[in-house]
Write a protein that holds these residues in place. Sequence first.
Motif, short mmCIF file in Angstrom:
data_model
loop_
_atom_site.label_atom_id
_atom_site.label_comp_id
_atom_site.label_asym_id
_atom_site.label_seq_id
_atom_site.Cartn_x
_atom_site.Cartn_y
_atom_site.Cartn_z
N ASN A 128 0.83 -1.07 0.12
CA ASN A 128 -0.05 0.12 -0.06
C ASN A 128 0.69 1.32 -0.07
O ASN A 128 1.90 1.29 0.37
CB ASN A 128 -0.76 -0.01 1.07
CG ASN A 128 -1.78 -1.34 1.29
OD1 ASN A 128 -1.27 -2.26 2.06
ND2 ASN A 128 -2.71 -1.12 0.69
N GLU A 129 0.38 2.45 -0.39
CA GLU A 129 1.07 3.55 -0.33
C GLU A 129 0.10 4.80 -0.07
O GLU A 129 -1.03 4.71 -0.30
CB GLU A 129 1.61 3.97 -1.67
CG GLU A 129 0.75 4.28 -3.01
CD GLU A 129 1.41 4.58 -4.13
OE1 GLU A 129 2.64 4.76 -4.09
OE2 GLU A 129 0.64 4.53 -5.22
N VAL A 130 0.68 5.85 0.39
CA VAL A 130 0.07 7.20 0.60
C VAL A 130 1.09 8.04 -0.34
O VAL A 130 2.21 8.01 0.14
CB VAL A 130 0.00 7.57 2.09
CG1 VAL A 130 -0.49 8.95 2.02
CG2 VAL A 130 -1.17 6.53 2.75
N VAL A 131 0.59 8.73 -1.05
CA VAL A 131 1.37 9.85 -1.91
C VAL A 131 1.09 11.38 -1.54
O VAL A 131 -0.24 11.55 -1.66
CB VAL A 131 1.16 9.55 -3.36
CG1 VAL A 131 1.98 10.58 -4.27
CG2 VAL A 131 1.71 8.19 -3.65
N GLY A 171 7.00 20.77 -5.00
CA GLY A 171 7.72 20.10 -6.10
C GLY A 171 8.51 18.70 -5.78
O GLY A 171 9.04 18.23 -6.56
N ASN A 172 8.02 18.15 -4.69
CA ASN A 172 8.47 16.88 -4.20
C ASN A 172 7.26 15.84 -4.30
O ASN A 172 6.27 16.13 -3.71
CB ASN A 172 9.38 16.87 -2.99
CG ASN A 172 10.44 17.53 -3.32
OD1 ASN A 172 11.32 17.27 -4.09
ND2 ASN A 172 10.76 18.53 -2.41
N LYS A 173 7.83 14.76 -4.67
CA LYS A 173 6.69 13.59 -4.43
C LYS A 173 7.11 12.86 -3.26
O LYS A 173 8.52 12.32 -3.04
CB LYS A 173 6.63 12.70 -5.50
CG LYS A 173 5.72 11.37 -5.40
CD LYS A 173 5.82 10.60 -6.88
CE LYS A 173 4.85 9.34 -6.65
NZ LYS A 173 5.09 8.21 -7.69
N ILE A 174 6.45 12.66 -2.26
CA ILE A 174 6.53 11.97 -0.98
C ILE A 174 5.65 10.92 -0.98
O ILE A 174 4.52 10.89 -0.99
CB ILE A 174 6.47 13.04 0.27
CG1 ILE A 174 7.22 14.06 0.11
CG2 ILE A 174 6.45 11.99 1.44
CD1 ILE A 174 6.89 15.24 1.14
N GLN A 175 6.29 9.80 -0.97
CA GLN A 175 5.65 8.38 -1.05
C GLN A 175 6.03 7.57 0.17
O GLN A 175 6.98 7.12 0.46
CB GLN A 175 6.08 7.64 -2.25
CG GLN A 175 5.36 6.69 -2.89
CD GLN A 175 5.83 6.17 -4.23
OE1 GLN A 175 6.87 6.21 -4.62
NE2 GLN A 175 5.10 5.31 -4.88
N TYR A 176 4.88 7.14 1.00
CA TYR A 176 5.10 6.22 2.00
C TYR A 176 4.66 4.76 1.50
O TYR A 176 3.50 4.94 1.10
CB TYR A 176 4.35 6.97 3.21
CG TYR A 176 4.14 5.84 4.43
CD1 TYR A 176 5.44 5.70 5.18
CD2 TYR A 176 3.28 5.23 4.95
CE1 TYR A 176 5.57 4.75 6.09
CE2 TYR A 176 3.26 4.46 5.99
CZ TYR A 176 4.35 4.23 6.68
OH TYR A 176 4.54 3.46 7.61
N ILE A 177 5.43 4.07 1.52
CA ILE A 177 4.89 2.50 1.06
C ILE A 177 5.30 1.85 2.14
O ILE A 177 6.16 1.65 2.80
CB ILE A 177 5.79 2.30 -0.34
CG1 ILE A 177 5.60 2.98 -1.41
CG2 ILE A 177 5.50 0.84 -0.60
CD1 ILE A 177 6.79 3.04 -2.27
N THR A 178 3.86 0.80 2.28
CA THR A 178 4.27 -0.24 3.35
C THR A 178 3.99 -1.62 2.66
O THR A 178 3.12 -1.91 1.89
CB THR A 178 3.16 -0.07 4.36
OG1 THR A 178 1.83 -0.36 3.78
CG2 THR A 178 3.28 1.06 5.11
N VAL A 179 4.77 -2.59 3.01
CA VAL A 179 4.47 -4.02 2.46
C VAL A 179 4.34 -4.88 3.87
O VAL A 179 5.06 -4.69 4.63
CB VAL A 179 5.99 -4.45 1.86
CG1 VAL A 179 5.54 -5.79 1.32
CG2 VAL A 179 6.47 -3.57 0.64
N THR A 180 3.23 -5.50 3.75
CA THR A 180 2.92 -6.06 4.92
C THR A 180 2.19 -7.50 4.52
O THR A 180 1.92 -7.81 3.71
CB THR A 180 1.44 -5.45 5.67
OG1 THR A 180 1.59 -4.11 5.63
CG2 THR A 180 1.12 -6.31 7.19
#
Length: 188
Positions: A141-144, A149-158
């Motif tokens: 899953n991710e939250v973007v 000007g920056n893409k901040i992406q929080y990715i979780t692998v569960t």
Amino acid sequence: MQKTFLFLLFSFFIVSCSTATSYTKPENVKATKQWGVVEVKETVKSMSHSLSVYYKTELKTGYFEWSPLQNSTSEHIDTKLITNEILNQLTKDKVPFVDTSVRADATKEIAFGKTGMVSSDSRLAVGKFKSPSHQIKGEINEVVNYESGNKIQYITVTLFLVSLETNQIVWSEQTNFLKKSRVEGYGF
């Protein structure tokens, strides 16, 4: 002089059109804007170690089976690659797995063996199948967010380990990534 110029021009053309391939060790690869080697290697390392320890210290018996990982991100992620690498590492760590997808083929082969057309030294025996006691399931899953000007992406692998007998989640592990990358053309 003209021949030298043409030779140099031809040489430049040949060199510029050729493609070169090089390899590097996966441990030396740097992070990229897309899901890549860094994320796969970190996920495999943390997940396989944690699950191996859990199996050897808590379960000690039983067989695992994989359920396909679900990719709920905006990126193309080859979930089979992650699954295969974790499965490979766990198998090296002597964690036992079964593949129930081959049961139909094995059943046909057992039935064929009973016809007498297969030699007794290579005939498949009845009653040797193993049933999985646990199933591994997982999600990515991710939250973007976009900021300045920056893409901040929080990715979780569960990953979850579910007892098939009780439907209880008996183990869970998560690997997280926080990626920040510059977005070209942001603000236009």
